[in-house]
Design a protein around this motif. Structure first.
Motif, mmCIF file in Angstrom:
data_model
loop_
_atom_site.group_PDB
_atom_site.id
_atom_site.type_symbol
_atom_site.label_atom_id
_atom_site.label_comp_id
_atom_site.label_asym_id
_atom_site.label_seq_id
_atom_site.Cartn_x
_atom_site.Cartn_y
_atom_site.Cartn_z
ATOM 1 N N GLY A 76 0.781 -1.231 0.000
ATOM 2 C CA GLY A 76 0.000 0.000 0.000
ATOM 3 C C GLY A 76 0.810 1.275 0.000
ATOM 4 N N ARG A 77 2.147 1.155 0.084
ATOM 5 C CA ARG A 77 2.989 2.363 0.051
ATOM 6 C C ARG A 77 3.157 2.804 -1.404
ATOM 7 N N PRO A 78 2.775 4.017 -1.751
ATOM 8 C CA PRO A 78 2.844 4.459 -3.141
ATOM 9 C C PRO A 78 4.249 4.326 -3.732
ATOM 10 N N GLN A 79 4.326 3.650 -4.862
ATOM 11 C CA GLN A 79 5.583 3.401 -5.545
ATOM 12 C C GLN A 79 5.486 3.958 -6.968
ATOM 13 N N PHE A 80 6.474 4.759 -7.339
ATOM 14 C CA PHE A 80 6.431 5.413 -8.648
ATOM 15 C C PHE A 80 7.601 5.054 -9.557
ATOM 16 N N ASP A 81 8.527 4.253 -9.071
ATOM 17 C CA ASP A 81 9.693 3.883 -9.873
ATOM 18 C C ASP A 81 9.320 2.816 -10.902
ATOM 19 N N SER A 82 9.581 3.083 -12.159
ATOM 20 C CA SER A 82 9.151 2.184 -13.227
ATOM 21 C C SER A 82 9.723 0.780 -13.100
ATOM 22 N N ARG A 83 11.006 0.658 -12.780
ATOM 23 C CA ARG A 83 11.602 -0.663 -12.693
ATOM 24 C C ARG A 83 11.029 -1.448 -11.525
ATOM 25 N N HIS A 84 10.823 -0.773 -10.409
ATOM 26 C CA HIS A 84 10.225 -1.450 -9.261
ATOM 27 C C HIS A 84 8.799 -1.891 -9.585
ATOM 28 N N ALA A 118 -0.855 -3.415 -3.803
ATOM 29 C CA ALA A 118 0.487 -3.602 -3.254
ATOM 30 C C ALA A 118 1.369 -2.371 -3.422
ATOM 31 N N VAL A 119 1.261 -1.711 -4.584
ATOM 32 C CA VAL A 119 2.149 -0.581 -4.862
ATOM 33 C C VAL A 119 1.501 0.758 -4.543
ATOM 34 N N GLY A 120 0.361 0.725 -3.864
ATOM 35 C CA GLY A 120 -0.239 1.965 -3.391
ATOM 36 C C GLY A 120 -0.984 2.758 -4.439
ATOM 37 N N ILE A 121 -1.221 2.174 -5.597
ATOM 38 C CA ILE A 121 -2.071 2.859 -6.567
ATOM 39 C C ILE A 121 -3.464 3.006 -5.964
ATOM 40 N N VAL A 122 -3.859 2.009 -5.179
ATOM 41 C CA VAL A 122 -5.033 2.140 -4.326
ATOM 42 C C VAL A 122 -4.607 1.850 -2.886
ATOM 43 N N ASN A 123 -5.196 2.534 -1.952
ATOM 44 C CA ASN A 123 -4.944 2.294 -0.527
ATOM 45 C C ASN A 123 -6.096 1.467 0.005
ATOM 46 N N ASP A 124 -5.838 0.166 0.169
ATOM 47 C CA ASP A 124 -6.895 -0.730 0.635
ATOM 48 C C ASP A 124 -6.657 -1.245 2.045
ATOM 49 N N HIS A 125 -5.798 -0.566 2.811
ATOM 50 C CA HIS A 125 -5.746 -0.873 4.240
ATOM 51 C C HIS A 125 -7.105 -0.494 4.836
ATOM 52 N N LEU A 126 -7.584 -1.281 5.769
ATOM 53 C CA LEU A 126 -8.823 -0.920 6.438
ATOM 54 C C LEU A 126 -8.634 0.411 7.164
ATOM 55 N N VAL A 127 -9.691 1.179 7.311
ATOM 56 C CA VAL A 127 -9.570 2.492 7.945
ATOM 57 C C VAL A 127 -9.125 2.373 9.404
ATOM 58 N N SER A 128 -9.383 1.237 10.023
ATOM 59 C CA SER A 128 -8.970 1.026 11.414
ATOM 60 C C SER A 128 -7.514 0.604 11.541
#
Length: 201
Positions: free
Chosen positions: A33-41, A181-191
């Motif tokens: 869920g951590r936003p990742q912007f590196d193309s190779r990663h 997984a790469v944080g494009i969406v944040n799907d951690h529960l709000v709690s």
């Protein structure tokens, strides 16, 4: 896992899909869920998510180091040069999933990645993937695990676009797992504490 650590997790970590396996808990806490912007990663993670088709993610996670070693640290230009002999070598490697279609998919994806970035510029693959949420994380506010979808219109669109570029093992479900997984969406529960942490990442 010591009792203090276990108690801490019970009190503070509410995305229960990762269970109590330390490697899975760490993945949840520090990566998912951590936003990742590196193309190779992003290329690496997309390939790894494809490897989990029909399997659990923990199986691939535990083999990640093996994959990195077997696939040249996921350097697309190196993978694109893998030939039939290399595929046979990889089929004997116990540190990865020895599935010929999945091995070939990583090679195919490397070639597709290189073609795309050659046409659109270095780093453009990241922009391509993030366009499905208009370039910024889509923050959801799920209350329970049962609320979280397996497929969304965005993941279906991403899947269709990736396939048109020549990528494989990128169905809508795999794409959504990747987006989570790469944080494009944040799907951690709000709690879950990580929900806010990922917003600040």
């Amino acid at each position: 896992m010591n009792s203090d650590f276990a108690n801490f997790k019970v009190l503070n970590m509410t995305c229960t899909w990762c269970g109590t396996d330390p490697i899975y808990v760490e993945y949840h806490d520090k990566v998912w869920g951590r936003p990742q912007f590196d193309s190779r990663h992003l290329f690496e993670k997309l390939c790894l998510d494809g490897q989990q088709a029909g399997l659990s993610w923990i199986t691939i996670l535990k083999k990640q180091a093996g994959y990195e070693k077997a696939f040249a640290n996921f350097e697309p230009s190196a993978i694109a040069k893998f030939d039939a002999d290399k595929v046979e070598e990889l089929m004997l490697n116990p540190d990865i999933v020895r599935n010929r279609q999945k091995i070939n998919s990583i090679i195919k994806n490397a070639k597709a990645f290189l073609t795309y970035e050659a046409e659109h510029g270095k780093g453009s693959f990241s922009e391509f993937l993030w366009q499905f949420v208009d370039g910024k994380p889509l923050v959801n506010e799920w209350q329970s695990k049962s609320d979280v979808p397996a497929v969304t219109p965005q993941s279906e669109a991403m899947s269709k676009a990736l396939k048109s570029l020549g990528f494989s093992f990128v169905g809508p479900t795999i794409c959504y797992a990747f987006m989570q997984a790469v944080g494009i969406v944040n799907d951690h529960l709000v709690s879950c504490p990580a929900h806010k942490e990922c917003i600040r990442s």
